[in-house]
Design a protein around this motif. Structure first.
Motif, PDB file in Angstrom:
ATOM      1  N   GLY A  25      15.775  50.147  58.366  1.00 16.93           N
ATOM      2  CA  GLY A  25      16.781  49.260  58.937  1.00 16.93           C
ATOM      3  C   GLY A  25      16.257  48.341  60.013  1.00 16.93           C
ATOM      4  O   GLY A  25      17.014  47.564  60.598  1.00 16.93           O
ATOM      5  N   HIS A  26      14.942  48.420  60.269  1.00 16.48           N
ATOM      6  CA  HIS A  26      14.399  47.614  61.378  1.00 16.48           C
ATOM      7  C   HIS A  26      13.030  47.027  61.041  1.00 16.48           C
ATOM      8  O   HIS A  26      12.905  45.826  60.803  1.00 16.48           O
ATOM      9  CB  HIS A  26      14.335  48.493  62.627  1.00 16.48           C
ATOM     10  CG  HIS A  26      13.850  47.807  63.855  1.00 16.48           C
ATOM     11  ND1 HIS A  26      14.405  46.643  64.351  1.00 16.48           N
ATOM     12  CD2 HIS A  26      12.834  48.122  64.722  1.00 16.48           C
ATOM     13  CE1 HIS A  26      13.772  46.271  65.448  1.00 16.48           C
ATOM     14  NE2 HIS A  26      12.804  47.143  65.699  1.00 16.48           N
ATOM     15  N   TYR A  27      11.981  47.872  61.015  1.00 16.43           N
ATOM     16  CA  TYR A  27      10.622  47.350  60.836  1.00 16.43           C
ATOM     17  C   TYR A  27      10.440  46.626  59.500  1.00 16.43           C
ATOM     18  O   TYR A  27      10.065  45.449  59.470  1.00 16.43           O
ATOM     19  CB  TYR A  27       9.606  48.485  60.931  1.00 16.43           C
ATOM     20  CG  TYR A  27       9.515  49.157  62.275  1.00 16.43           C
ATOM     21  CD1 TYR A  27       9.487  48.411  63.457  1.00 16.43           C
ATOM     22  CD2 TYR A  27       9.438  50.538  62.379  1.00 16.43           C
ATOM     23  CE1 TYR A  27       9.400  49.028  64.698  1.00 16.43           C
ATOM     24  CE2 TYR A  27       9.349  51.170  63.615  1.00 16.43           C
ATOM     25  CZ  TYR A  27       9.331  50.410  64.773  1.00 16.43           C
ATOM     26  OH  TYR A  27       9.238  51.038  65.983  1.00 16.43           O
ATOM     27  N   SER A  28      10.685  47.319  58.402  1.00 15.74           N
ATOM     28  CA  SER A  28      10.427  46.722  57.076  1.00 15.74           C
ATOM     29  C   SER A  28      11.299  45.505  56.799  1.00 15.74           C
ATOM     30  O   SER A  28      10.788  44.446  56.422  1.00 15.74           O
ATOM     31  CB  SER A  28      10.629  47.768  55.972  1.00 15.74           C
ATOM     32  OG  SER A  28       9.699  48.811  56.090  1.00 15.74           O
ATOM     33  N   PRO A  29      12.631  45.601  56.963  1.00 13.82           N
ATOM     34  CA  PRO A  29      13.463  44.447  56.591  1.00 13.82           C
ATOM     35  C   PRO A  29      13.284  43.221  57.452  1.00 13.82           C
ATOM     36  O   PRO A  29      13.365  42.097  56.946  1.00 13.82           O
ATOM     37  CB  PRO A  29      14.890  45.012  56.697  1.00 13.82           C
ATOM     38  CG  PRO A  29      14.795  46.168  57.612  1.00 13.82           C
ATOM     39  CD  PRO A  29      13.440  46.754  57.379  1.00 13.82           C
ATOM     40  N   LEU A  30      13.016  43.394  58.753  1.00 14.31           N
ATOM     41  CA  LEU A  30      12.914  42.228  59.633  1.00 14.31           C
ATOM     42  C   LEU A  30      11.504  41.682  59.750  1.00 14.31           C
ATOM     43  O   LEU A  30      11.307  40.475  59.828  1.00 14.31           O
ATOM     44  CB  LEU A  30      13.449  42.578  61.023  1.00 14.31           C
ATOM     45  CG  LEU A  30      14.965  42.820  61.106  1.00 14.31           C
ATOM     46  CD1 LEU A  30      15.362  43.229  62.518  1.00 14.31           C
ATOM     47  CD2 LEU A  30      15.747  41.585  60.671  1.00 14.31           C
ATOM     48  N   ALA A  31      10.513  42.564  59.763  1.00 13.51           N
ATOM     49  CA  ALA A  31       9.142  42.090  59.975  1.00 13.51           C
ATOM     50  C   ALA A  31       8.481  41.630  58.685  1.00 13.51           C
ATOM     51  O   ALA A  31       7.651  40.710  58.705  1.00 13.51           O
ATOM     52  CB  ALA A  31       8.296  43.192  60.619  1.00 13.51           C
ATOM     53  N   VAL A  32       8.822  42.262  57.553  1.00 13.19           N
ATOM     54  CA  VAL A  32       8.093  41.962  56.317  1.00 13.19           C
ATOM     55  C   VAL A  32       9.013  41.470  55.201  1.00 13.19           C
ATOM     56  O   VAL A  32       8.758  40.423  54.594  1.00 13.19           O
ATOM     57  CB  VAL A  32       7.305  43.205  55.838  1.00 13.19           C
ATOM     58  CG1 VAL A  32       6.568  42.908  54.538  1.00 13.19           C
ATOM     59  CG2 VAL A  32       6.323  43.669  56.909  1.00 13.19           C
ATOM     60  N   TRP A  33      10.073  42.206  54.904  1.00  3.92           N
ATOM     61  CA  TRP A  33      10.911  41.856  53.761  1.00  3.92           C
ATOM     62  C   TRP A  33      11.707  40.573  53.966  1.00  3.92           C
ATOM     63  O   TRP A  33      12.119  39.932  52.995  1.00  3.92           O
ATOM     64  CB  TRP A  33      11.885  42.983  53.436  1.00  3.92           C
ATOM     65  CG  TRP A  33      11.247  44.275  53.032  1.00  3.92           C
ATOM     66  CD1 TRP A  33       9.954  44.472  52.643  1.00  3.92           C
ATOM     67  CD2 TRP A  33      11.884  45.560  52.974  1.00  3.92           C
ATOM     68  NE1 TRP A  33       9.740  45.808  52.351  1.00  3.92           N
ATOM     69  CE2 TRP A  33      10.903  46.493  52.550  1.00  3.92           C
ATOM     70  CE3 TRP A  33      13.173  46.016  53.241  1.00  3.92           C
ATOM     71  CZ2 TRP A  33      11.189  47.848  52.383  1.00  3.92           C
ATOM     72  CZ3 TRP A  33      13.454  47.355  53.079  1.00  3.92           C
ATOM     73  CH2 TRP A  33      12.470  48.262  52.659  1.00  3.92           C
ATOM     74  N   GLY A  34      11.977  40.202  55.215  1.00  3.57           N
ATOM     75  CA  GLY A  34      12.804  39.019  55.456  1.00  3.57           C
ATOM     76  C   GLY A  34      14.242  39.220  55.027  1.00  3.57           C
ATOM     77  O   GLY A  34      14.887  38.302  54.518  1.00  3.57           O
ATOM     78  N   PHE A  35      14.778  40.409  55.259  1.00  5.92           N
ATOM     79  CA  PHE A  35      16.140  40.742  54.850  1.00  5.92           C
ATOM     80  C   PHE A  35      17.161  40.291  55.894  1.00  5.92           C
ATOM     81  O   PHE A  35      16.822  40.015  57.048  1.00  5.92           O
ATOM     82  CB  PHE A  35      16.278  42.261  54.691  1.00  5.92           C
ATOM     83  CG  PHE A  35      15.909  42.788  53.332  1.00  5.92           C
ATOM     84  CD1 PHE A  35      15.013  42.122  52.502  1.00  5.92           C
ATOM     85  CD2 PHE A  35      16.437  43.990  52.880  1.00  5.92           C
ATOM     86  CE1 PHE A  35      14.669  42.630  51.261  1.00  5.92           C
ATOM     87  CE2 PHE A  35      16.111  44.507  51.653  1.00  5.92           C
ATOM     88  CZ  PHE A  35      15.228  43.829  50.835  1.00  5.92           C
ATOM     89  N   THR A  36      18.409  40.287  55.486  1.00  2.65           N
ATOM     90  CA  THR A  36      19.525  40.218  56.413  1.00  2.65           C
ATOM     91  C   THR A  36      19.986  41.650  56.657  1.00  2.65           C
ATOM     92  O   THR A  36      20.343  42.355  55.710  1.00  2.65           O
ATOM     93  CB  THR A  36      20.691  39.393  55.839  1.00  2.65           C
ATOM     94  OG1 THR A  36      20.280  38.024  55.704  1.00  2.65           O
ATOM     95  CG2 THR A  36      21.912  39.465  56.743  1.00  2.65           C
ATOM     96  N   VAL A  37      19.955  42.065  57.911  1.00  2.73           N
ATOM     97  CA  VAL A  37      20.327  43.428  58.286  1.00  2.73           C
ATOM     98  C   VAL A  37      21.732  43.402  58.875  1.00  2.73           C
ATOM     99  O   VAL A  37      21.986  42.707  59.864  1.00  2.73           O
ATOM    100  CB  VAL A  37      19.343  44.024  59.312  1.00  2.73           C
ATOM    101  CG1 VAL A  37      19.816  45.401  59.777  1.00  2.73           C
ATOM    102  CG2 VAL A  37      17.948  44.114  58.719  1.00  2.73           C
ATOM    103  N   THR A  38      22.642  44.150  58.272  1.00  2.00           N
ATOM    104  CA  THR A  38      23.994  44.297  58.807  1.00  2.00           C
ATOM    105  C   THR A  38      24.073  45.621  59.555  1.00  2.00           C
ATOM    106  O   THR A  38      23.741  46.668  59.006  1.00  2.00           O
ATOM    107  CB  THR A  38      25.043  44.280  57.686  1.00  2.00           C
ATOM    108  OG1 THR A  38      25.004  43.012  57.030  1.00  2.00           O
ATOM    109  CG2 THR A  38      26.445  44.498  58.245  1.00  2.00           C
ATOM    110  N   THR A  39      24.486  45.562  60.815  1.00  2.00           N
ATOM    111  CA  THR A  39      24.526  46.782  61.624  1.00  2.00           C
ATOM    112  C   THR A  39      25.850  47.507  61.429  1.00  2.00           C
ATOM    113  O   THR A  39      26.909  46.888  61.341  1.00  2.00           O
ATOM    114  CB  THR A  39      24.337  46.463  63.111  1.00  2.00           C
ATOM    115  OG1 THR A  39      25.351  45.554  63.538  1.00  2.00           O
ATOM    116  CG2 THR A  39      22.970  45.837  63.358  1.00  2.00           C
TER     117      THR A  39
END
Length: 596
Positions: A243-257
């Motif tokens: 929910g933090h390292y992979s999606p924001l730093a590498v995957w370029g995801f939109t994370v919904t909290t």
């Protein structure tokens, strides 16, 4: 490496560059620049929404502000926040300074926080109003905290996050600072849940996590730019990774909290995640809810159609799992069933666009996997949630999913079985060690680099790993029979919607008994003193026993009055049983079950 040398690349190239980055800082800078206009972090109601460009700018300002307050490379920073966008901002900011941010479970008591702060050595903590009283008590009790930063206001004696952002030195060289972060620098501390003793601070480096992300992309490939939900506590390695390292730093995801894990399925309906990772209990409850909905369908013809579709899908799933051909007729029937029922259920759940469905950290009954496979949701079980290995160790490939196993080792990770059945792993993803605990580090990692996981398991001829139970949890009854309480408890939980949690007792005893806590939703309005409620639980226990060997079966049970909540005496914040605590707290009830 200068930021400008890598970040001005097209999105596809940026993903490959981020994947090969030396540190999470470098990876994030690449991703944020390539996706500046895309939403990076949001709340479910969009009351807070940050694009990658806005997130990167806030990270820069907060990093400068924290540096002005004295936070430097190698310093620790405590974070006590719910799942909210500000967590991602402050954790990334500290990471870019080369500092070591770590999170505290929100259910932690004052004495537990004092222990963590003494071990971590942090002099600064970032929190929200809901937890300020506890942290103030920690400070006033003598723990040396110089700064308390509050993200949703600034009560007396604290700083607001806005003040931190505004207080940075305009001349602060942000690019030079994050570029100086080394792969061997610590990325975070993950404190173990403390089920077998005081929590231990697992030291994870940038190299550990980047190695993990690269390995998983080979066997668990994701399409960049997707969507996911952050709902596990940030103090847990599962959410740090997924929910933090992979999606924001590498995957370029939109994370919904999602600050309330009970609303994950509701958020999934509107978000339509492309990667979905609920814990087993969430899948079990979703299955129970769908089955109840099918049975309550007023249209008899439609109800029969839905039952037929599920049964057809299960037959096909079982054939594939057994290595048999489904045959042309069953294949055709399954396609019709999916078109008429399965696809509609997936859309209703919001899971029609997901590339991957994963679960782990606790056993999941086979019938749960079969039910969801029947509606086109293939759940791949993994072996993870172990902080000491940066999370995932094995995972089932989607095209070779073997139900009942936790899959194959990720690339670069070795697994073997010790003489006593314990699974050992060796990899660059294994922690540096436990903070301030060299003796316990030496006990966990042997001289050859093998980490002793504490899990009992087997490895088949094709390399698939099967878990039996935790080494310390294995039950050996009075007759010398070894049993897995986790397996028994899984059947109990899934046998009735009114059963929320269960603990099997039987070590050194002539037979097994169980303590059972009612499910807050499934047993809503029901009393533990109501004979009808006890009868429902008894029916569930009987169903569970039908799947267990005679020696494993539950002979007696007790429904407890207390609700077992995450972070309580009975459960860790991630809903694992605190077995020793339960046995001690309910000693009298257990002895009653073993009475005449």
């Amino acid at each position: 490496m200068q930021a400008t040398s890598t970040i001005q690349t097209p999105t596809g190239e940026a993903f490959e560059s981020a994947l090969q980055a030396r540190t999470l800082c470098e990876a994030f800078q690449i991703t944020a620049a390539a996706r500046a206009e895309q939403v990076a972090v949001r709340t479910a109601d969009d009351s807070v929404l940050l694009t990658y460009g806005a997130l990167a700018e806030r990270v820069r300002r907060v990093a400068a502000g924290l540096a002005a307050l004295g936070l430097q490379r190698g310093d620790t920073l405590g974070i006590m926040l719910t799942n909210r966008p500000e967590f991602h901002v402050v954790d990334l900011a500290a990471m870019h300074l080369g500092a070591i941010p770590f999170s505290i479970y929100n259910t932690s008591a004052q004495n537990q926080i004092e222990y963590l702060f003494a071990d971590a050595g942090n002099r600064m903590v970032i929190t929200e109003r809901a937890f300020l009283e506890r942290l103030t008590a920690v400070r006033d009790g003598g723990t040396p905290i110089d700064r308390i930063i509050v993200v949703d206001g600034a009560p007396g004696g604290t700083l607001s996050l806005e003040q931190v952002e505004e207080g940075g030195d305009p001349e602060f060289d942000f690019e030079a600072t994050w570029s100086a972060v080394d792969p061997e620098d610590l990325l975070t501390l993950i404190y173990t849940s403390g089920t077998t003793g005081p929590p231990k601070g697992v030291e994870l480096s940038h190299r550990n996590m980047m190695t993990k992300i690269r390995a998983l992309q080979q066997v668990f490939p994701v399409t960049p730019g997707g969507r996911t939900i952050s709902f596990l506590p940030a103090a847990h390695i599962g959410d740090r990774w997924s929910g933090h390292y992979s999606p924001l730093a590498v995957w370029g995801f939109t994370v919904t909290t999602c600050p309330d894990a009970r609303k994950v399925m509701e958020i999934a309906q509107q978000l339509r995640p492309t990667v979905f990772l609920p814990v087993p209990r969430m899948w079990e409850k979703a299955k129970a809810a769908l089955e109840a909905e099918i049975e309550s369908e007023p249209d008899d013809a439609r109800r029969k159609l839905m039952r037929w579709a599920i049964d057809t899908g299960i037959k096909k799933a079982r054939a594939e799992q057994d290595g048999r051909s489904a045959g042309p007729i069953l294949e055709l029937q399954a396609k019709v069933a999916d078109a008429l029922v399965g696809s509609k259920i997936r859309r209703k759940l919001g899971l029609d666009q997901s590339e991957w469905f994963l679960t782990g950290s606790a056993p999941t009954p086979r019938h749960v996997f079969e039910f969801f496979a029947a509606i086109g949701i293939q759940i791949c079980e993994l072996w993870g949630a172990m902080s000491e290995t940066s999370c995932v160790m094995t995972v089932n490939p989607k095209d070779r999913n073997r139900v009942g196993t936790v899959g194959l080792p990720i690339p670069g990770l070795e697994v073997k079985v010790a003489e006593d059945g314990e699974l050992l792993v060796r990899s660059e993803t294994v922690m540096r060690g436990y903070r301030n605990k060299p003796e316990q580090t030496a006990e966990a990692i042997d001289p050859e680099g093998w980490l002793h996981t504490g899990d009992i398991g087997t490895i088949d001829e094709e390399g698939y790993v099967r878990l039996v139970d935790r080494k310390k949890d294995i039950i050996i009854n009075a007759a010398g029979k070894n049993m897995s309480p986790a397996n028994i408890e899984t059947w109990l939980r899934s046998s009735s919607p009114v059963i929320g949690q269960a603990v099997c007792i039987g070590d050194g005893r002539p037979y097994n008994v169980a303590l059972i806590a009612l499910d807050p939703e499934g047993a809503a309005g029901k009393s533990v003193d109501d004979p009808a409620t006890i009868a429902e639980v008894a029916a569930g226990v009987e169903r569970a026993n039908s799947h267990l060997s005679r020696v494993e079966q539950i002979k007696k049970f007790k429904v407890v009055a207390d609700e077992w909540r995450p972070g309580s005496d009975e459960l860790t914040p991630t809903m694992k049983i605190k077995r020793k605590s339960v046995v001690a707290k309910y000693a009298a009830q257990i002895e009653e079950l073993y009475g005449s």
